[in-house]
Design a protein around this motif. Structure first.
Motif, short mmCIF file in Angstrom:
data_model
loop_
_atom_site.label_atom_id
_atom_site.label_comp_id
_atom_site.label_asym_id
_atom_site.label_seq_id
_atom_site.Cartn_x
_atom_site.Cartn_y
_atom_site.Cartn_z
N THR A 97 35.27 37.37 49.61
CA THR A 97 36.12 37.31 48.42
C THR A 97 35.27 37.21 47.17
OG1 THR A 97 37.87 36.20 49.68
CG2 THR A 97 37.96 36.03 47.27
N TRP A 98 34.29 36.32 47.19
CA TRP A 98 33.39 36.15 46.04
C TRP A 98 32.67 37.46 45.73
CZ3 TRP A 98 28.52 36.80 44.31
CH2 TRP A 98 28.13 36.09 43.17
N LEU A 99 32.12 38.10 46.77
CA LEU A 99 31.37 39.33 46.57
C LEU A 99 32.25 40.46 46.05
CD1 LEU A 99 29.03 39.34 49.70
CD2 LEU A 99 28.32 39.21 47.30
N ALA A 100 33.47 40.57 46.57
CA ALA A 100 34.38 41.64 46.15
C ALA A 100 34.68 41.54 44.66
CB ALA A 100 35.67 41.58 46.96
N VAL A 101 34.97 40.33 44.20
CA VAL A 101 35.27 40.14 42.77
C VAL A 101 34.00 40.31 41.93
CG1 VAL A 101 36.19 38.55 41.05
CG2 VAL A 101 37.19 38.61 43.34
N ALA A 102 32.88 39.78 42.44
CA ALA A 102 31.63 39.85 41.69
C ALA A 102 31.16 41.29 41.52
CB ALA A 102 30.55 39.03 42.38
N VAL A 103 31.24 42.07 42.59
CA VAL A 103 30.79 43.47 42.52
C VAL A 103 31.70 44.30 41.63
CG1 VAL A 103 30.52 45.58 43.88
CG2 VAL A 103 29.59 43.43 44.73
N SER A 104 33.00 44.06 41.71
CA SER A 104 33.94 44.88 40.95
C SER A 104 34.00 44.49 39.47
CB SER A 104 35.34 44.78 41.56
OG SER A 104 35.80 43.44 41.57
N LEU A 105 33.90 43.19 39.16
CA LEU A 105 34.07 42.74 37.78
C LEU A 105 32.81 42.13 37.17
CD1 LEU A 105 37.61 41.10 38.10
CD2 LEU A 105 37.03 43.39 37.26
N ILE A 136 31.67 39.12 37.09
CA ILE A 136 31.89 37.84 36.40
C ILE A 136 31.83 36.75 37.46
CG2 ILE A 136 33.41 36.47 34.95
CD1 ILE A 136 34.65 39.02 33.91
N SER A 137 30.75 35.98 37.44
CA SER A 137 30.52 34.98 38.48
C SER A 137 31.61 33.91 38.52
CB SER A 137 29.16 34.32 38.26
OG SER A 137 28.93 33.32 39.22
N SER A 138 32.01 33.43 37.37
CA SER A 138 32.99 32.35 37.34
C SER A 138 34.33 32.79 37.92
CB SER A 138 33.19 31.84 35.91
OG SER A 138 33.63 32.88 35.07
N LEU A 139 34.76 34.00 37.61
CA LEU A 139 36.03 34.52 38.13
C LEU A 139 35.94 34.68 39.64
CD1 LEU A 139 38.87 35.53 37.55
CD2 LEU A 139 37.91 37.81 37.16
N SER A 140 34.80 35.14 40.13
CA SER A 140 34.59 35.27 41.57
C SER A 140 34.75 33.92 42.25
CB SER A 140 33.19 35.82 41.85
OG SER A 140 32.96 37.03 41.17
N ALA A 141 34.14 32.91 41.66
CA ALA A 141 34.20 31.56 42.23
C ALA A 141 35.62 31.03 42.23
CB ALA A 141 33.28 30.64 41.44
N LEU A 142 36.33 31.22 41.13
CA LEU A 142 37.69 30.70 41.02
C LEU A 142 38.64 31.36 42.01
CD1 LEU A 142 37.89 30.51 37.12
CD2 LEU A 142 37.76 28.57 38.70
N VAL A 143 38.51 32.66 42.18
CA VAL A 143 39.37 33.37 43.14
C VAL A 143 39.07 32.91 44.56
CG1 VAL A 143 39.92 35.63 44.12
CG2 VAL A 143 39.65 35.39 41.64
N GLU A 154 33.65 35.68 28.39
CA GLU A 154 32.82 35.17 29.49
C GLU A 154 31.69 36.15 29.82
OE1 GLU A 154 32.18 32.39 32.86
OE2 GLU A 154 32.57 32.43 30.71
N PRO A 155 30.42 35.68 29.88
CA PRO A 155 29.30 36.57 30.17
C PRO A 155 29.34 37.11 31.58
CG PRO A 155 28.57 34.29 30.14
CD PRO A 155 29.98 34.30 29.64
N ARG A 156 28.73 38.26 31.76
CA ARG A 156 28.71 38.89 33.08
C ARG A 156 27.43 38.53 33.84
NH1 ARG A 156 32.72 42.64 33.79
NH2 ARG A 156 33.96 43.04 31.91
N ILE A 157 27.46 38.77 35.14
CA ILE A 157 26.34 38.41 36.00
C ILE A 157 25.08 39.14 35.54
CG2 ILE A 157 25.43 38.59 38.34
CD1 ILE A 157 28.32 38.28 39.34
#
Length: 213
Positions: A140-148, A150-157, A201-204
């Motif tokens: 889940t973290w990787l899917a959001v991180a790769v697509s968007l 944004i580390s924080s959003l990945s973590a929250l999801v 929010e800054p990106r990875i």
């Protein structure tokens, strides 16, 4: 769902739970981000970017190996706290070690109780409790991180979905723990949530200016 929790003899088990909590806290409070950033020559990571000691902020120093090492070791300390306690005292006690490791990372005594945001520890704890749920959380973290990116959003999801994943695998007691951890993850990311809502929010991988603190 709560049979395991209700069956615990709390007065008799309290000293063991307390010991597990302290054990987890001591492991979780090791500030790997601070140590690896200094070893990489990046200085005090608390004075860079968000001022956080987690892997994402270490990455903002440009020292990728230090960020990777921080991610692995932060996750590792959460996993070790759970696995060691689980093997010695069982799953019920391991949950207290997991909570201790998470709190130790967030509020380390050695850094005036100002630590990281707990994402890597959260993932490590989850992997140790049930590797299937841990892999789902990582995916889940990787899917959001790769697509968007944004580390924080990945973590929250990922944090929001892990309790549901635990329930799907029949772990009602673990789900309760994960809900507590997820709430703490959201609390620690409150500034990130504000920036997400404002689109700032800054990106990875983006380098950040020195922390105002």
């Amino acid at each position: 769902m709560f049979d395991a929790i209700n069956s615990i003899d709390w007065p008799a088990e309290a000293p063991i739970f307390a010991a597990a909590l302290v054990f987890g806290y001591l492991l979780g409070s090791i500030p790997f981000g601070l140590l690896f950033a200094r070893a990489a020559g990046a200085g005090d990571v608390r004075k860079i970017g968000s001022g956080n000691i987690g892997a994402t902020n270490v990455l903002r120093t440009g020292k990728r190996w230090a960020a990777a090492a921080t991610l692995l070791c932060d996750g590792g300390k959460g996993a070790v706290a759970v696995l060691v306690t689980q093997n010695v005292q069982g799953s019920d006690v391991a949950m207290f070690a997991a909570l201790g490791a998470f709190l130790g990372h967030l509020f380390p005594l050695w850094l005036n109780f100002r630590g990281g945001k707990g994402v890597a520890v959260f993932l490590g704890v989850t992997l140790a409790l049930d590797w299937r749920v841990g892999l789902l959380a990582l995916a889940t973290w990787l899917a959001v991180a790769v697509s968007l990116r944004i580390s924080s959003l990945s973590a929250l999801v990922a944090a929001a979905l892990v309790p549901i994943y635990m329930l799907l695998f029949g772990h009602g007691d673990y789900a309760v723990l994960e809900i507590v951890l997820a709430i703490l993850v959201f609390v620690m990311h409150r500034e990130n949530i504000r920036r997400l809502l404002s689109g700032t929010e800054p990106r990875i991988g983006a380098k950040a200016a020195p922390s105002p603190g």
